[in-house]
Design a protein around this motif. Structure first.
Motif, PDB file in Angstrom:
ATOM      1  N   ALA A   1       0.545  -1.085  -0.140  1.00 49.04           N
ATOM      2  CA  ALA A   1       0.342   0.207   0.194  1.00 49.04           C
ATOM      3  C   ALA A   1       1.126   1.476   0.105  1.00 49.04           C
ATOM      4  O   ALA A   1       0.301   2.433  -0.571  1.00 49.04           O
ATOM      5  N   TYR A   2       1.540   1.091   0.408  1.00 50.42           N
ATOM      6  CA  TYR A   2       2.937   2.581   0.667  1.00 50.42           C
ATOM      7  C   TYR A   2       4.195   1.936   0.578  1.00 50.42           C
ATOM      8  O   TYR A   2       4.674   1.077   0.408  1.00 50.42           O
TER       9      TYR A   2
ATOM     10  N   ASP B   1       7.014   6.953   0.556  1.00 47.53           N
ATOM     11  CA  ASP B   1       5.864   7.576   1.667  1.00 47.53           C
ATOM     12  C   ASP B   1       5.790   7.961   2.654  1.00 47.53           C
ATOM     13  O   ASP B   1       5.588   9.144   3.773  1.00 47.53           O
TER      14      ASP B   1
ATOM     15  N   GLU C   1      -2.788   4.824   8.505  1.00 54.55           N
ATOM     16  CA  GLU C   1      -3.171   6.076   7.075  1.00 54.55           C
ATOM     17  C   GLU C   1      -2.687   5.091   6.121  1.00 54.55           C
ATOM     18  O   GLU C   1      -3.032   5.324   4.571  1.00 54.55           O
ATOM     19  N   LEU C   2      -1.266   4.503   6.710  1.00 55.27           N
ATOM     20  CA  LEU C   2      -0.496   4.624   5.219  1.00 55.27           C
ATOM     21  C   LEU C   2      -0.552   3.106   5.162  1.00 55.27           C
ATOM     22  O   LEU C   2      -1.189   2.894   3.510  1.00 55.27           O
TER      23      LEU C   2
ATOM     24  N   GLN D   1      -3.969   3.623   2.103  1.00 53.13           N
ATOM     25  CA  GLN D   1      -3.617   3.477   0.797  1.00 53.13           C
ATOM     26  C   GLN D   1      -4.184   2.595  -0.191  1.00 53.13           C
ATOM     27  O   GLN D   1      -3.441   0.798  -0.215  1.00 53.13           O
ATOM     28  N   GLN D   2      -3.939   3.203  -1.546  1.00 52.32           N
ATOM     29  CA  GLN D   2      -4.441   1.973  -2.704  1.00 52.32           C
ATOM     30  C   GLN D   2      -3.503   1.641  -3.311  1.00 52.32           C
ATOM     31  O   GLN D   2      -3.135  -0.018  -3.773  1.00 52.32           O
TER      32      GLN D   2
ATOM     33  N   LEU E   1       2.273   6.407  -2.679  1.00 50.95           N
ATOM     34  CA  LEU E   1       1.785   8.027  -3.941  1.00 50.95           C
ATOM     35  C   LEU E   1       3.647   8.347  -4.342  1.00 50.95           C
ATOM     36  O   LEU E   1       2.737   9.551  -5.083  1.00 50.95           O
TER      37      LEU E   1
END
Length: 468
Positions: free
Chosen positions: A390-391, A395, A448-449, A452-453, A456
């Motif tokens: 995801a990260y 990030d 939160e990380l 993520q989809q 980023l």
């Protein structure tokens, strides 16, 4: 130093000035604020000039929270007073400031003893502006000795210097500036620094030396200096090639003597001809001061030493620059006196304990894989675990900056360009309490990380301002 260009279209907007910055009456003080990119026409009151510069510098990061830098960010107030008293003394002028020159000489003698020189009295050394200059001087000595031995072949034959791909950029600069071929041993698998046998395989009759790094900036690991020397001993037996070793101990040369006393890496190894360190790293002094030492005068060709008749005195000097302040040399001597061996041992051991403890707790989070654990330099590198998609490390670096932490993320060089990592440098002043705060902020970010989809990061080169 970085190169800067002038502004093609200068920003003519004046800097904003608070009316209270005026010396007396706030409504009659500053009528016009100074320009940014050209000299103002008239002087400013000192308080106004100070406040303008002070306010702009508030946008810099907090150096104490900078986990990218190896450079000392805290010293005792007494050291600051001494530095203030000596900032106007020109270090190069040893005739006018003989006591400052004497303190420099004593520092060289202390380092010769610390690094186990067979004959400390025979060691030749000098202070520099940092390890980069020290490495340049060491490289110059290696090249000049090689050219002397190969006068019949040089300049037709091109000299080369063997090193790991993990070296600090100053060695690439040296090879570029002094026209030496850089022969670099790439990383392979889980080996992130020089392999001694691979280094020996790159050596030939044009090799001026091999650089061993005591404390790689990429991951904090020590290169095996003793093994490197042993392999070069074998090479000499087979080929008669006598290749000297320079130890770049920018960080490790002020760590290993105190908390890795059984590690043999220094002048105890006859093949080690020179060593450098950064006084402003784990030497615990504000920037910038470094040190370069040669085993004996035989390792430093006399023709490189300039003897200048300057302001009434005969002054031998070996440096790339000329004038510089004596404050950092005085601060180094103060720190040597202040701490002694036991004090340095306590400081460096505490720093390593903080690094190892924080590394273990980051590993326990489950999202990260450690590359190193802070058990050599108080430095460790880690990356995201294979199952984390995801990260990425960039990030993490970007989000930690929002909390004030400067946590570098970067990609490794050949042949591990596939590996991107985060690195934490623990220094004196980065306490257990601060490491707790760092871990709390990192732990708070993870949910939160994880949501993520995908990572980023679009451009890894721009994802962080940190570069080797």
């Amino acid at each position: 130093m970085p190169l800067h260009k002038g502004h093609a279209k200068p920003d003519e907007r004046p800097m904003s000035v608070n009316p209270f910055y005026g010396e007396t009456n706030p409504v009659s003080g500053m009528v016009e604020a100074p320009p940014k990119h050209r000299l103002p026409e008239t002087p400013l009151p000192p308080t106004t000039a100070y406040q303008i510069v002070h306010d702009e510098l508030m946008l810099d990061g907090n150096s104490r929270l900078n986990l990218a830098t190896f450079v000392t960010t805290w010293m005792e107030p007494q050291a600051g007073v001494l530095m203030s008293e000596c900032r106007d003394k020109n270090m190069i002028d040893k005739d006018e400031y003989p006591r400052t020159a004497e303190l420099e000489r004593r520092c060289v003698a202390m380092l010769a003893d610390l690094w186990n020189a067979p004959d400390p009295a025979a060691v030749v050394g000098c202070s520099t502006t940092g390890s980069s200059e020290a490495c340049m001087l060491a490289g110059m000595a290696l090249k000049r000795r090689w050219t002397q031995r190969n006068a019949d072949r040089y300049p037709a034959a091109r000299p080369n210097l063997v090193m790991g791909v993990n070296v600090q950029v100053c060695w690439e600069k040296f090879c570029n500036f002094w026209e030496v071929e850089a022969r670099q041993v790439p990383m392979e698998g889980d080996r992130f620094h020089l392999d001694p046998r691979a280094a020996a395989d790159l050596c030939d009759e044009n090799t001026i030396g091999v650089v061993g790094i005591l404390g790689s900036t990429f991951d904090g690991s020590y290169e095996p200096i003793a093994e490197l020397c042993a392999v070069l001993d074998e090479l000499q037996e087979r080929t008669d090639l006598d290749i000297p070793v320079h130890v770049d101990g920018a960080s490790g040369a002020m760590i290993a003597p105190f908390i890795d006393e059984d590690l043999v890496w220094d002048f105890r190894l006859p093949r080690v001809s020179s060593i450098n360190t950064s006084g402003h790293k784990y030497g615990l002094v504000y920037p910038g001061v470094g040190w370069a030492l040669w085993r004996s005068p035989a390792e430093l060709p006399e023709e490189l030493v300039f003897r200048v008749n300057y302001l009434g005195g005969d002054m031998p000097t070996f440096a790339l620059n000329f004038s510089r302040p004596g404050a950092q040399v005085v601060a180094q001597y103060y720190t040597f006196l202040r701490l002694g061996r036991e004090g340095y041992r306590a400081v460096q051991q505490t720093t390593r304990d903080v690094a190892r403890g924080l590394a273990q707790r980051i590993e326990a989070l489950g999202d990260f894989t450690l590359l190193t654990r802070g058990d050599e330099l108080p430095v460790f590198a880690f990356t995201t675990a294979p199952e984390v998609t995801a990260y990425d490390v960039f990030d993490v670096s970007r989000r930690m900056r929002e909390h004030g932490w400067l946590l570098p993320a970067y990609t490794f060089p050949a042949n591990r360009e596939d590996l991107s990592v985060l690195r934490v440098v623990c220094r004196n002043g980065f306490t257990t309490d601060l490491s707790d705060l760092f871990l709390e902020d990192l732990t708070r970010l993870l949910p939160e990380l994880r949501r993520q989809q995908h990572p980023l990061t679009r451009d890894k080169d721009r994802a962080t301002s940190f570069h080797h």
